[in-house]
Design a protein around this motif. Structure first.
Motif, PDB file in Angstrom:
ATOM      1  N   ILE A  67       0.896  -1.562  -0.108  1.00 56.98           N
ATOM      2  CA  ILE A  67       0.401   0.165  -0.134  1.00 56.98           C
ATOM      3  C   ILE A  67       0.724   0.962  -0.408  1.00 56.98           C
ATOM      4  N   VAL A  68       1.921   1.527   1.195  1.00 52.53           N
ATOM      5  CA  VAL A  68       2.703   2.564   1.007  1.00 52.53           C
ATOM      6  C   VAL A  68       3.657   2.946  -0.376  1.00 52.53           C
ATOM      7  N   ARG A  69       3.887   1.593  -0.961  1.00 57.00           N
ATOM      8  CA  ARG A  69       5.063   1.772  -2.680  1.00 57.00           C
ATOM      9  C   ARG A  69       3.696   1.919  -3.126  1.00 57.00           C
ATOM     10  N   LEU A  70       2.414   2.506  -3.393  1.00 59.53           N
ATOM     11  CA  LEU A  70       1.573   3.187  -4.355  1.00 59.53           C
ATOM     12  C   LEU A  70       1.397   4.710  -4.062  1.00 59.53           C
ATOM     13  N   TYR A  71       0.952   4.289  -2.694  1.00 59.58           N
ATOM     14  CA  TYR A  71       1.149   5.829  -2.287  1.00 59.58           C
ATOM     15  C   TYR A  71       2.004   6.770  -2.392  1.00 59.58           C
ATOM     16  N   ASP A  72       2.994   6.345  -2.269  1.00 53.10           N
ATOM     17  CA  ASP A  72       4.377   6.807  -2.717  1.00 53.10           C
ATOM     18  C   ASP A  72       4.879   7.173  -3.960  1.00 53.10           C
ATOM     19  N   LYS A  73       4.356   6.044  -4.626  1.00 53.92           N
ATOM     20  CA  LYS A  73       4.292   6.735  -6.529  1.00 53.92           C
ATOM     21  C   LYS A  73       2.934   7.190  -7.033  1.00 53.92           C
ATOM     22  N   ASN A  74       2.338   7.547  -5.419  1.00 53.26           N
ATOM     23  CA  ASN A  74       0.995   8.393  -6.414  1.00 53.26           C
ATOM     24  C   ASN A  74       0.336   7.991  -7.100  1.00 53.26           C
ATOM     25  N   VAL A  75       0.148   6.723  -7.106  1.00 52.95           N
ATOM     26  CA  VAL A  75      -0.656   6.310  -7.464  1.00 52.95           C
ATOM     27  C   VAL A  75      -2.612   5.761  -7.298  1.00 52.95           C
ATOM     28  N   ILE A  76      -2.281   6.066  -6.331  1.00 55.84           N
ATOM     29  CA  ILE A  76      -3.478   6.329  -5.156  1.00 55.84           C
ATOM     30  C   ILE A  76      -3.376   7.357  -3.794  1.00 55.84           C
ATOM     31  N   ASP A  77      -4.829   8.083  -3.712  1.00 58.29           N
ATOM     32  CA  ASP A  77      -5.088   9.699  -2.763  1.00 58.29           C
ATOM     33  C   ASP A  77      -5.687   8.653  -2.053  1.00 58.29           C
ATOM     34  N   LEU A  78      -6.604   7.743  -1.590  1.00 57.59           N
ATOM     35  CA  LEU A  78      -6.849   7.726  -0.336  1.00 57.59           C
ATOM     36  C   LEU A  78      -6.927   6.088  -0.415  1.00 57.59           C
ATOM     37  N   ILE A  79      -6.743   5.737   1.101  1.00 58.77           N
ATOM     38  CA  ILE A  79      -6.467   4.262   1.256  1.00 58.77           C
ATOM     39  C   ILE A  79      -7.482   3.360   1.761  1.00 58.77           C
ATOM     40  N   GLN A  80      -8.792   2.404   1.113  1.00 61.61           N
ATOM     41  CA  GLN A  80      -9.354   1.871   1.300  1.00 61.61           C
ATOM     42  C   GLN A  80      -9.326   0.516   1.958  1.00 61.61           C
ATOM     43  N   LEU A  81      -9.793  -0.005   3.631  1.00 56.81           N
ATOM     44  CA  LEU A  81      -9.571  -1.188   3.489  1.00 56.81           C
ATOM     45  C   LEU A  81     -10.954  -1.969   3.347  1.00 56.81           C
ATOM     46  N   HIS A  82     -10.427  -3.079   3.234  1.00 52.72           N
ATOM     47  CA  HIS A  82     -11.930  -3.366   2.611  1.00 52.72           C
ATOM     48  C   HIS A  82     -12.271  -5.044   3.522  1.00 52.72           C
ATOM     49  N   GLY A  83     -10.994  -5.417   4.061  1.00 53.87           N
ATOM     50  CA  GLY A  83     -11.061  -6.570   5.120  1.00 53.87           C
ATOM     51  C   GLY A  83     -11.228  -7.117   6.469  1.00 53.87           C
ATOM     52  N   ASP A  84     -10.175  -7.239   6.609  1.00 51.93           N
ATOM     53  CA  ASP A  84     -10.346  -7.416   8.849  1.00 51.93           C
ATOM     54  C   ASP A  84      -8.668  -6.590   9.217  1.00 51.93           C
ATOM     55  N   GLU A  85      -8.160  -5.658   8.290  1.00 51.81           N
ATOM     56  CA  GLU A  85      -7.659  -5.333   8.943  1.00 51.81           C
ATOM     57  C   GLU A  85      -8.284  -4.813  10.732  1.00 51.81           C
ATOM     58  N   ASP A  86      -6.634  -5.373  11.537  1.00 51.01           N
ATOM     59  CA  ASP A  86      -7.847  -4.450  13.137  1.00 51.01           C
ATOM     60  C   ASP A  86      -7.055  -3.375  13.456  1.00 51.01           C
ATOM     61  N   PRO A  87      -7.412  -2.735  14.289  1.00 45.78           N
ATOM     62  CA  PRO A  87      -7.020  -1.139  14.893  1.00 45.78           C
ATOM     63  C   PRO A  87      -5.507  -0.822  15.136  1.00 45.78           C
ATOM     64  N   GLU A  88      -3.889  -2.429  14.902  1.00 48.84           N
ATOM     65  CA  GLU A  88      -3.150  -1.970  14.994  1.00 48.84           C
ATOM     66  C   GLU A  88      -2.696  -1.796  14.200  1.00 48.84           C
ATOM     67  N   TYR A  89      -3.377  -2.968  13.054  1.00 43.17           N
ATOM     68  CA  TYR A  89      -2.338  -2.174  11.714  1.00 43.17           C
ATOM     69  C   TYR A  89      -3.056  -1.099  10.923  1.00 43.17           C
ATOM     70  N   ILE A  90      -4.224  -0.808  10.985  1.00 46.61           N
ATOM     71  CA  ILE A  90      -4.683   0.926  10.885  1.00 46.61           C
ATOM     72  C   ILE A  90      -3.507   1.733  11.451  1.00 46.61           C
ATOM     73  N   HIS A  91      -3.273   2.213  12.985  1.00 51.12           N
ATOM     74  CA  HIS A  91      -2.138   2.117  13.642  1.00 51.12           C
ATOM     75  C   HIS A  91      -0.761   2.210  12.902  1.00 51.12           C
ATOM     76  N   GLN A  92      -0.488   1.651  12.179  1.00 48.19           N
ATOM     77  CA  GLN A  92       1.046   1.049  11.618  1.00 48.19           C
ATOM     78  C   GLN A  92       0.907   1.539   9.860  1.00 48.19           C
ATOM     79  N   LEU A  93      -0.495   1.215   9.451  1.00 52.47           N
ATOM     80  CA  LEU A  93       0.009   2.376   8.325  1.00 52.47           C
ATOM     81  C   LEU A  93       0.141   3.461   8.261  1.00 52.47           C
ATOM     82  N   LYS A  94      -0.578   4.107   9.449  1.00 52.65           N
ATOM     83  CA  LYS A  94      -1.053   5.627   9.062  1.00 52.65           C
ATOM     84  C   LYS A  94       0.571   5.812  10.027  1.00 52.65           C
ATOM     85  N   LYS A  95       1.236   5.589  10.467  1.00 54.53           N
ATOM     86  CA  LYS A  95       2.397   5.802  10.547  1.00 54.53           C
ATOM     87  C   LYS A  95       3.502   5.883   9.330  1.00 54.53           C
ATOM     88  N   LYS A  96       3.424   5.660   8.813  1.00 52.91           N
ATOM     89  CA  LYS A  96       3.573   5.755   6.933  1.00 52.91           C
ATOM     90  C   LYS A  96       3.155   6.572   5.959  1.00 52.91           C
TER      91      LYS A  96
END
Length: 204
Positions: A67-96
């Motif tokens: 996800i971070v690679r696609l964001y860094d390459k400007n392929v995506i502007d927002l991230i939609q998590l549609h699976g079983d991602e838990d709060p800790e997963y999102i916390h770690q993602l938002k650090k990046k």
């Protein structure tokens, strides 16, 4: 007026249509799906997308690094998590990443909606529960279960020209999220996309 997202774009002709009708968001589905695109296709489509339209990357239990690679390459502007991602997963993602995150909830009962309080995200997305897929069922759920939503939310699940007016008047969602109902034979239909955009804008 509710904003609109057209999800599941896969072809350059889809991009040409949305560049003309200007929805607020479009979605690239990176999860296994009939509408899945690979990274290279999404990058090509994003490069042709009108810069006024925000591209949402849709992921199901994907790696944060991807996800971070696609964001860094400007392929995506927002991230939609549609699976079983838990709060800790999102916390770690938002650090990046510094972009907004949308967490999808698959709704069977009002209790499912209340679960959204635990997520560190800017938006919720409310979709229809299915036991055999994470989204894209094309079926609506019981909207009367939506009460006291504290975060702005995207409303998904069977939204089309036949029920979008009811959805907006009843729920005033931040954004309506359409996909299968603007397709013909599994592909985005330019006329159906134009029709629903016109319908929503005329509601104002």
């Amino acid at each position: 007026m509710s904003k609109i997202k057209i999800c599941g774009l896969r072809r350059m002709e889809d991009i040409l249509t949305v560049n003309e009708i200007l929805p607020d968001y479009i979605g690239f589905v990176f999860a296994k799906s009939a509408r899945q695109v690979n990274d290279e296709t999404a990058e090509k489509l994003k490069s042709a997308l009108n810069h006024h339209i925000k591209a949402v990357g849709v992921f199901v239990n994907d790696s944060i690094d991807h996800i971070v690679r696609l964001y860094d390459k400007n392929v995506i502007d927002l991230i939609q998590l549609h699976g079983d991602e838990d709060p800790e997963y999102i916390h770690q993602l938002k650090k990046k990443v510094s972009c907004p995150v949308i967490k999808a909830l698959r709704i069977q009962s009002a209790e499912d909606i209340h679960q959204g309080k635990v997520y560190e995200c800017e938006y919720m997305l409310l979709d229809t529960y299915s036991s055999h897929q994470y989204g894209g069922s094309g079926e609506a759920f019981d909207w009367t279960m939506i009460t006291q939503m504290r975060k702005p939310f995207f409303l998904a699940g069977g939204i089309g020209i036949d029920n979008v007016e009811k959805a907006i008047h009843m729920l005033n969602p931040y954004c309506v999220d359409v996909s299968s109902k603007v397709e013909t034979d599994g592909w985005k239909d330019p006329n159906k996309m134009r029709e629903i955009i016109d319908k929503i804008r005329n509601l104002s």
